[in-house]
Design an enzyme around this catalytic site. Structure first.
Site, PDB file in Angstrom:
ATOM      1  N   THR A  24       0.852  -1.205   0.000  1.00 20.46           N
ATOM      2  CA  THR A  24       0.000   0.000   0.000  1.00 20.46           C
ATOM      3  C   THR A  24       0.880   1.244   0.000  1.00 20.46           C
ATOM      4  O   THR A  24       0.647   2.191  -0.760  1.00 20.46           O
ATOM      5  CB  THR A  24      -0.925   0.001   1.238  1.00 20.46           C
ATOM      6  OG1 THR A  24      -1.743  -1.175   1.179  1.00 20.46           O
ATOM      7  CG2 THR A  24      -1.824   1.225   1.269  1.00 20.46           C
ATOM      8  N   ASN A  33      -5.916  -9.854  -6.936  1.00 22.56           N
ATOM      9  CA  ASN A  33      -6.062 -10.473  -5.612  1.00 22.56           C
ATOM     10  C   ASN A  33      -7.380 -11.212  -5.450  1.00 22.56           C
ATOM     11  O   ASN A  33      -7.474 -12.179  -4.716  1.00 22.56           O
ATOM     12  CB  ASN A  33      -5.915  -9.417  -4.510  1.00 22.56           C
ATOM     13  CG  ASN A  33      -6.669  -8.140  -4.793  1.00 22.56           C
ATOM     14  OD1 ASN A  33      -6.469  -7.496  -5.827  1.00 22.56           O
ATOM     15  ND2 ASN A  33      -7.558  -7.775  -3.897  1.00 22.56           N
ATOM     16  N   GLN A  61       0.393  -9.906  -5.499  1.00 22.68           N
ATOM     17  CA  GLN A  61      -0.118 -11.281  -5.487  1.00 22.68           C
ATOM     18  C   GLN A  61       0.722 -12.205  -6.359  1.00 22.68           C
ATOM     19  O   GLN A  61       0.620 -13.429  -6.251  1.00 22.68           O
ATOM     20  CB  GLN A  61      -1.577 -11.316  -5.961  1.00 22.68           C
ATOM     21  CG  GLN A  61      -2.549 -10.661  -5.004  1.00 22.68           C
ATOM     22  CD  GLN A  61      -2.735 -11.429  -3.701  1.00 22.68           C
ATOM     23  OE1 GLN A  61      -2.417 -12.613  -3.593  1.00 22.68           O
ATOM     24  NE2 GLN A  61      -3.256 -10.755  -2.692  1.00 22.68           N
ATOM     25  N   SER A 118       4.763  -7.190  -1.340  1.00 18.64           N
ATOM     26  CA  SER A 118       4.541  -7.204   0.099  1.00 18.64           C
ATOM     27  C   SER A 118       4.899  -8.566   0.689  1.00 18.64           C
ATOM     28  O   SER A 118       4.507  -9.604   0.146  1.00 18.64           O
ATOM     29  CB  SER A 118       3.061  -6.905   0.345  1.00 18.64           C
ATOM     30  OG  SER A 118       2.793  -6.867   1.711  1.00 18.64           O
ATOM     31  N   ALA A 119       5.612  -8.557   1.823  1.00 21.29           N
ATOM     32  CA  ALA A 119       6.108  -9.811   2.407  1.00 21.29           C
ATOM     33  C   ALA A 119       4.996 -10.747   2.878  1.00 21.29           C
ATOM     34  O   ALA A 119       5.114 -11.965   2.760  1.00 21.29           O
ATOM     35  CB  ALA A 119       7.032  -9.488   3.579  1.00 21.29           C
ATOM     36  N   HIS A 120       3.894 -10.172   3.399  1.00 22.60           N
ATOM     37  CA  HIS A 120       2.921 -11.057   4.058  1.00 22.60           C
ATOM     38  C   HIS A 120       2.091 -11.888   3.081  1.00 22.60           C
ATOM     39  O   HIS A 120       1.336 -12.768   3.506  1.00 22.60           O
ATOM     40  CB  HIS A 120       2.032 -10.282   5.044  1.00 22.60           C
ATOM     41  CG  HIS A 120       0.960  -9.443   4.452  1.00 22.60           C
ATOM     42  ND1 HIS A 120      -0.353  -9.828   4.416  1.00 22.60           N
ATOM     43  CD2 HIS A 120       0.996  -8.219   3.887  1.00 22.60           C
ATOM     44  CE1 HIS A 120      -1.078  -8.861   3.867  1.00 22.60           C
ATOM     45  NE2 HIS A 120      -0.275  -7.871   3.530  1.00 22.60           N
ATOM     46  N   THR A 167      14.025   4.733  10.744  1.00 21.58           N
ATOM     47  CA  THR A 167      14.835   3.560  11.074  1.00 21.58           C
ATOM     48  C   THR A 167      14.218   2.308  10.471  1.00 21.58           C
ATOM     49  O   THR A 167      13.008   2.103  10.565  1.00 21.58           O
ATOM     50  CB  THR A 167      14.963   3.426  12.612  1.00 21.58           C
ATOM     51  OG1 THR A 167      15.474   4.653  13.108  1.00 21.58           O
ATOM     52  CG2 THR A 167      15.887   2.282  12.995  1.00 21.58           C
ATOM     53  N   CYS A 220     -19.545  -6.424   3.338  1.00 20.88           N
ATOM     54  CA  CYS A 220     -20.710  -5.956   4.077  1.00 20.88           C
ATOM     55  C   CYS A 220     -20.267  -4.811   4.987  1.00 20.88           C
ATOM     56  O   CYS A 220     -19.436  -4.995   5.861  1.00 20.88           O
ATOM     57  CB  CYS A 220     -21.270  -7.115   4.908  1.00 20.88           C
ATOM     58  SG  CYS A 220     -22.819  -6.695   5.681  1.00 20.88           S
TER      59      CYS A 220
HETATM   60  C1  LIG Z   1      -2.845  -6.730  -5.176  1.00 26.34           C
HETATM   61  C2  LIG Z   1      -2.555  -6.098  -3.850  1.00 26.34           C
HETATM   62  N1  LIG Z   1      -1.955  -4.914  -3.800  1.00 26.34           N
HETATM   63  C3  LIG Z   1      -1.656  -4.320  -2.632  1.00 26.34           C
HETATM   64  C4  LIG Z   1      -1.993  -4.895  -1.425  1.00 26.34           C
HETATM   65  C5  LIG Z   1      -1.664  -4.195  -0.155  1.00 26.34           C
HETATM   66  O1  LIG Z   1      -0.552  -4.768   0.457  1.00 26.34           O
HETATM   67  P1  LIG Z   1      -0.141  -4.431   1.960  1.00 26.34           P
HETATM   68  O2  LIG Z   1      -1.043  -5.215   2.821  1.00 26.34           O
HETATM   69  O3  LIG Z   1       1.284  -4.847   2.056  1.00 26.34           O
HETATM   70  O4  LIG Z   1      -0.250  -2.964   2.137  1.00 26.34           O
HETATM   71  C6  LIG Z   1      -2.634  -6.142  -1.427  1.00 26.34           C
HETATM   72  C7  LIG Z   1      -3.039  -6.777  -0.161  1.00 26.34           C
HETATM   73  O5  LIG Z   1      -4.190  -6.989   0.113  1.00 26.34           O
HETATM   74  C8  LIG Z   1      -2.917  -6.766  -2.665  1.00 26.34           C
HETATM   75  O6  LIG Z   1      -3.532  -7.952  -2.730  1.00 26.34           O
END
Ligand SMILES: Cc1ncc(COP(=O)(O)O)c(C=O)c1O
Length: 381
Positions: A71, A149, A177, A197-199, A235, A323
């Site tokens: 994001t 996503n 993704q 994004s790492a997660h 940091t 919702c």
């Molecule tokens: C396609 C896409 N872009 C961006 C994001 C946002 O990533 P982050 O959670 O690292 O801000 C997501 C996460 O839901 C995503 O699926």
């Protein structure tokens, strides 16, 4: 036993990732900007992770700037870069982007930018020629999602990048993704900027990166410090960065095997649903899809009711409509593909990943076969 089929929302951390993070948390507490030994050790850890991330993307380490996730990277590109006075005031993007691109683009529109919102077809695909044709003299940026996503639809990024490059515009890609589930190689696909994004790949939350090709001048994303070569002050999140590096290393090593395993599980799920549940169809191009993602539309079904029933029975998934305060907002992605609000409402996203096995898939199919007829019609006018 919980069955987690929501890996596109977030993923569980791999042990190797936790180990890398704990080592930094326990022993690597130095500030990478300090010149003493503790600082130098932390700096080395950040540099090592930068190499791991760069290698997974086919980039050079100097092209990676760590951020607090995708994001932030997407916002930074759209807002900081487009705010540069020498850039044009036109932006090209699509109607099926993630909100972290959609909303900054809509914001720029309120600030005098002209935005070309490209459509996707009924399968969720973009026409590369249409992307290129939208580029104008004053186009500051083209921003396109590599893999969706919600549907898992993968865009023909190589063709898009080639054509956009020929037209001389700057291309930013949200690959959040795609990384870890799809071959992402910026050495082969000429994108200028890329966020991830790492997660989403078994790493920690709150860390990601922006890739910016060496010849692309990026203004500071956050001002206020020399970190990340002055591009992002503050940091460094050293343990998060170490976890991201470890996750990227695993993804790079395992990608072919991962793609095969995920696709087998996803196909088993789809075949099972198709055989045992009536009134289903798949959303998005099956031929151009992330191996781990299945988006299915269940006729006359309130997705939010089904989700709750699944959750009670131990299955975590995601729906095609959100919702908010009692009202249902259909997915903008499914709407962009021409689905009606009711069709979007009846859509379910099932995404597999590390830790999912065939037994879990079979149990999920059984539960859907049992729950869909029970839920069908309930809450749908
Ligand atoms: C396609 C896409 N872009 C961006 C994001 C946002 O990533 P982050 O959670 O690292 O801000 C997501 C996460 O839901 C995503 O699926």
């Amino acid at each position: 036993m919980r069955i987690y089929l929501d890996h596109n929302a977030t993923t569980p951390l791999r042990d190797e990732v936790v180990d890398a993070m704990v080592a930094v948390l326990r022993h690597g507490y130095g500030n990478p900007s300090s010149s003493h030994r503790e600082g130098a050790a932390a700096r080395r850890r950040v540099d090592d992770a930068r190499e791991q991330v760069a290698e997974a993307l086919g980039a050079a380490p100097g092209e990676i700037t760590f951020t607090a996730g995708a994001t932030e990277a997407n916002n930074a590109v759209l807002q900081a870069l487009c705010a540069e006075p020498d850039r044009g005031r036109h932006l090209v993007t699509t109607r099926a982007e993630h909100p972290s691109v959609l909303e900054p683009a809509a914001y720029l529109e309120t600030r005098g930018f002209e935005v070309t919102w490209l459509p996707v077809d009924a399968e969720g695909l973009l026409d590369p020629q249409a992307v290129a044709a939208a580029v104008r003299e004053d186009t500051a940026l083209v921003s396109v999602l590599w893999a969706n996503n919600e549907t898992g639809v993968v865009q023909p990024m190589e063709a898009i990048a080639q054509l956009v490059k020929e037209r001389g515009a700057l291309l930013h890609v949200d690959a959040t993704q795609a990384v870890g589930k799809w071959p992402v190689d910026v050495g082969r696909v000429p994108v200028d900027l890329l966020a991830c994004s790492a997660h989403k790949l078994n790493g920690p939350k709150g860390v990601g990166c922006l890739f910016a090709r060496q010849d692309v001048a990026v203004p500071p994303l956050l001002r206020g410090g020399p970190q990340e070569k002055g591009l992002r002050g503050g940091t460094e999140n050293t343990s998060g960065v170490a976890g991201f590096g470890a996750a990227c290393e695993l993804a790079r090593r395992e990608l072919p095997e991962r793609m095969e395993r995920y696709a087998a599980l996803r196909d088993r799920l789809w075949e099972g649903i198709r055989a045992k549940v009536s009134g289903v169809r798949r959303n998005g191009s099956a031929a151009n899809c992330l191996p781990n993602t299945l988006n299915v539309e269940l006729a006359d079904t309130a997705g939010e009711v089904l989700l709750q029933a699944l959750d009670l029975e131990g299955v975590a998934a995601s729906a095609g409509a959100a919702c908010h305060s009692g009202s249902i907002t259909p997915s903008h992605v499914l709407s962009a593909m021409g689905r009606t609000p009711d069709e979007a409402r009846g859509s379910l996203r099932l995404s597999v990943g590390h830790g999912v096995d065939e037994m879990q898939i079979d149990r999920a199919i059984e539960l859907l076969a049992e729950l869909v007829p029970r839920v069908r019609g309930a809450g749908v006018e």
